[in-house]
Enzyme design. Sequence first.
Site: not given
Length: 389
Positions: A87, A332
């Site tokens: 991420c 996200h």
Amino acid sequence: MSDDQPVIIDALRTPIGTTGQMFSHLTTTDLAAPVLKRLAERLPQGLGTDAVILGNIRGPGGNPARLAGLAAGLGVEVPALTLDDECGSGLAAVEQAWYRCLSRPGTVLAGGVQAASTQPVTLWPGTDDHPARRYDRAPFAPAPWADPEMGPAADRVAAERGIDRRRQDDYALRSHLRAVATREAGGFASEIVAIDGHAEDQRPRPGFTARRLARFRPAFGPDGTATAANSCGISDGAAAVAMVDSRTFSGLGRPGLRVLSVVSAGCDPDRPGLGMVPAAQAALAESGLNVDQLDAIEFNEAFAGQLLACADALGVREEQICPDGGAIALGHPWAASGAILVVRLFTRLVRRQGGRYGLAGISIGGGLGCAAVVEACHGPVLPNVGSRQ
């Protein structure tokens, strides 16, 4: 500060859509190409794109950055690189662009894209004795580390650092309220490229209250404090910046965001939520700044407990973080999130001229983190997203 550091001269993103909903049918190319195309169109006269660097996690394979660059019409001669830093991929791509611009003149479009909705299903191959089984995620760390999922790891960090449920819910509520207020005021509009008819982030919820958040049950075990409401949502989206070397920037006569330092760092793989702490500490040290000098802070809000533990470790007041709301409210989109942090800093410090120094930070699976310190270089106001300079 040194005038030799590369400078971001533009930064854009897609709206952020909840996985399986707004962008359920779109690929990484569908999401990233319009952002790259718009950035290229908005480059000052005489500048072209010299390279594309995009982050992507477990997407379609191959080189999504190349596909997006070609679909954006950047030209067959423009090289493209796709990287995977979990991420943190979007901010890692900005880091790689920074190094490239330090070493040679030119313009690099860098960021990240995640199309979790259309991510292919992957299977471990079967054998005569065992059928094929679904590949859910790559290991973040080998034995002897426990290699926890990010949610349980966030619960552990929150418990160890004394971050209780009430504090996490209060932070999450603030994130939602801030994001809703910013969206309603049009505060995200200058940075968003409309995709498939959508020009606003999908997730922020105007009806959240402290009482509603308190009703959510722990998501990762009965004794945990992370819930679906005080954690981020898995999302689809893309974001990218246009970065140039310092000499090129000096002749443009326009505002920008000078990247003073970008640092990747590591920590205990069994406490991956703390990865942004050593990265931010190192980035601040390299820039010669401290947290008291920062005008804007954008941290990836993966889990409220994990984020608050990082804030406490860095000496950052939680009210300073994500003043327009963060990933808990917006979502996200894994590989895009690090680049979204930089887009948000660009909007606050350059478009709004809301201060001088900013910090972006993200924690990464496997006990990694990435952080960047930036400085606004003020000048003429940038055109709107739909305009060409």
